[in-house]
Scaffold this motif. Structure first.
Motif, PDB file in Angstrom:
ATOM      1  N   ASN A 221      77.186  36.042  -3.883  1.00 10.24           N
ATOM      2  CA  ASN A 221      77.037  35.055  -3.081  1.00 10.24           C
ATOM      3  C   ASN A 221      77.304  35.128  -1.808  1.00 10.24           C
ATOM      4  O   ASN A 221      78.431  35.243  -1.570  1.00 10.24           O
ATOM      5  N   PHE A 222      76.388  34.771  -0.766  1.00 11.04           N
ATOM      6  CA  PHE A 222      76.781  34.777   0.573  1.00 11.04           C
ATOM      7  C   PHE A 222      75.979  33.737   1.433  1.00 11.04           C
ATOM      8  O   PHE A 222      74.900  33.625   0.995  1.00 11.04           O
ATOM      9  N   THR A 223      76.669  33.460   2.504  1.00 11.98           N
ATOM     10  CA  THR A 223      75.991  32.708   3.442  1.00 11.98           C
ATOM     11  C   THR A 223      76.015  33.283   4.873  1.00 11.98           C
ATOM     12  O   THR A 223      76.989  33.727   5.162  1.00 11.98           O
ATOM     13  N   THR A 234      77.955  34.519  12.150  1.00 10.47           N
ATOM     14  CA  THR A 234      79.259  34.475  11.075  1.00 10.47           C
ATOM     15  C   THR A 234      78.562  34.667   9.510  1.00 10.47           C
ATOM     16  O   THR A 234      77.406  33.982   9.313  1.00 10.47           O
ATOM     17  N   ALA A 235      79.160  35.411   9.150  1.00 12.49           N
ATOM     18  CA  ALA A 235      78.917  35.390   7.519  1.00 12.49           C
ATOM     19  C   ALA A 235      79.960  34.879   6.468  1.00 12.49           C
ATOM     20  O   ALA A 235      81.293  35.144   6.887  1.00 12.49           O
ATOM     21  N   GLN A 236      79.771  34.457   5.425  1.00 10.96           N
ATOM     22  CA  GLN A 236      80.853  33.688   4.541  1.00 10.96           C
ATOM     23  C   GLN A 236      80.693  34.287   3.361  1.00 10.96           C
ATOM     24  O   GLN A 236      79.168  34.147   2.913  1.00 10.96           O
ATOM     25  N   MET A 244      85.786  33.723   2.280  1.00 10.06           N
ATOM     26  CA  MET A 244      85.968  34.613   3.475  1.00 10.06           C
ATOM     27  C   MET A 244      85.117  34.655   4.601  1.00 10.06           C
ATOM     28  O   MET A 244      83.820  34.715   4.197  1.00 10.06           O
ATOM     29  N   LEU A 245      85.410  34.704   5.852  1.00  7.29           N
ATOM     30  CA  LEU A 245      84.521  34.667   6.843  1.00  7.29           C
ATOM     31  C   LEU A 245      84.371  36.058   7.551  1.00  7.29           C
ATOM     32  O   LEU A 245      85.534  36.582   7.587  1.00  7.29           O
ATOM     33  N   TYR A 246      83.329  36.521   7.875  1.00 12.42           N
ATOM     34  CA  TYR A 246      83.346  37.546   8.663  1.00 12.42           C
ATOM     35  C   TYR A 246      82.641  37.307   9.960  1.00 12.42           C
ATOM     36  O   TYR A 246      81.442  36.763   9.971  1.00 12.42           O
ATOM     37  N   GLN A 254      75.643  44.175   9.073  1.00 13.08           N
ATOM     38  CA  GLN A 254      75.505  44.628   7.655  1.00 13.08           C
ATOM     39  C   GLN A 254      74.757  43.298   7.001  1.00 13.08           C
ATOM     40  O   GLN A 254      73.802  43.652   6.171  1.00 13.08           O
ATOM     41  N   PHE A 255      75.354  42.268   6.955  1.00  7.80           N
ATOM     42  CA  PHE A 255      74.628  40.922   6.420  1.00  7.80           C
ATOM     43  C   PHE A 255      73.187  40.712   6.897  1.00  7.80           C
ATOM     44  O   PHE A 255      72.573  40.458   6.014  1.00  7.80           O
ATOM     45  N   ARG A 256      72.937  40.852   8.173  1.00  7.10           N
ATOM     46  CA  ARG A 256      71.683  40.764   8.692  1.00  7.10           C
ATOM     47  C   ARG A 256      70.601  41.501   7.825  1.00  7.10           C
ATOM     48  O   ARG A 256      69.630  41.596   7.615  1.00  7.10           O
TER      49      ARG A 256
END
Length: 288
Positions: A221-223, A234-236, A244-246, A254-256
């Motif tokens: 699960n991520f946002t 920001t990714a959470q 956790m926040l990135y 990476q999340f994109r």
């Protein structure tokens, strides 16, 4: 100026961007302090968000760090300008853990939101009954008043997407559609709410089926939260015990990339609505 004992998320992000700006210029904290005519400890305090800065000082630091990214400077100036504006979540300070408030704060300021969930329906789309059931199933069990408090907070968070203020894309794994936290009736009502939300112009709901076996997702699960410019994205990610926040460029990139892979594997919006409807009918047969 008194030091902040508990900087907000936006204040800490401003500090982190100042530190990143300095490091990219190859300057040490002491070097920047000398150029500004301040104590090195003051630089540390600015970069940790424990003390504020003016827009004028921001521009001075940007010039000293040879930063020519004007959109970034303007976005950071906006953070400084808004620093004294409290949000609705402040009424919950001291009643809920810090990460609850931080998530509401960053969602409120986001220019776009995307989520991927495998275990449950995204919080921003949960019904009251479903959210309450999710919180009640925690271990160790929460007392009823804590379940009610967290549920009420989650419902208020949803205004950011249900109002149409912020474009929202929700990618939901088939497992989350079938997972029951309080029986088929609550789940069927939740699926019906999802179908209604999917008709909103600012909300996109896409389903990822069980048979998609090439999805390289290590996070259940991520946002992903879009800032005013990509540098402030920001990714959470939920860890089960914390949030956790990135915000490092490598992490957000990476999340994109993950979102692009998920987008290519998910059903279309119309196909997703039809699939959710089919599961809803199955649930209704179980309690009808």
């Amino acid at each position: 100026m008194a030091l902040r004992s508990n900087p907000t998320l936006r204040q800490r992000r401003l500090g982190a961007e100042l530190r990143r700006m300095r490091e990219q210029a190859g300057l040490g904290g002491s070097q920047l302090a000398r150029a500004l005519g301040i104590n090195p400890a003051h630089v540390t305090q600015m970069e940790s968000g424990k003390t504020g800065i003016s827009v004028e000082r921001l521009r001075t630091i940007a010039a000293l760090c040879m930063c020519v990214n004007e959109p970034l400077i303007e976005a950071l100036a906006e953070i400084i300008t808004d620093r004294d504006k409290g949000g609705w979540w402040e009424e919950y300070r001291g009643r809920l853990a810090q990460h609850f408030l931080e998530m509401a704060e960053i969602e409120y300021g986001a220019h776009g939101l995307s989520t991927y969930t495998m275990a449950f329906i995204p919080g921003l789309l949960q019904t009251t009954a479903y959210a309450s059931a999710v919180f009640a199933r925690g271990f160790p069990r929460l007392p009823p008043h804590e379940v009610d408090l967290r549920t009420a907070f989650r419902m208020k968070r949803q205004h950011v997407v249900r109002s149409g203020k912020t474009p929202y894309s929700a990618y939901i794994h088939e497992a989350a559609l079938r997972m029951q936290f309080s029986g088929p009736k609550v789940q069927a009502e939740q699926l019906g709410s999802l179908i209604e939300d999917s008709e909103r112009p600012s909300i996109s709901i896409r389903v990822v089926l069980f048979n998609v076996d090439t999805l390289p997702v290590n996070h259940e699960n991520f946002t992903y939260l879009e800032g005013p410019i990509p540098e402030l994205d920001t990714a959470q990610m939920d860890s089960g015990l914390d949030s956790m926040l990135y915000d490092a460029p490598a992490h957000t990139a990476q999340f994109r990339s993950l979102l692009k892979r998920i987008d290519s594997a998910a059903l279309s919006e119309e196909e997703s609505r039809e699939f959710i409807q089919s599961i809803k009918k199955d649930m209704e047969r179980n309690y009808g």
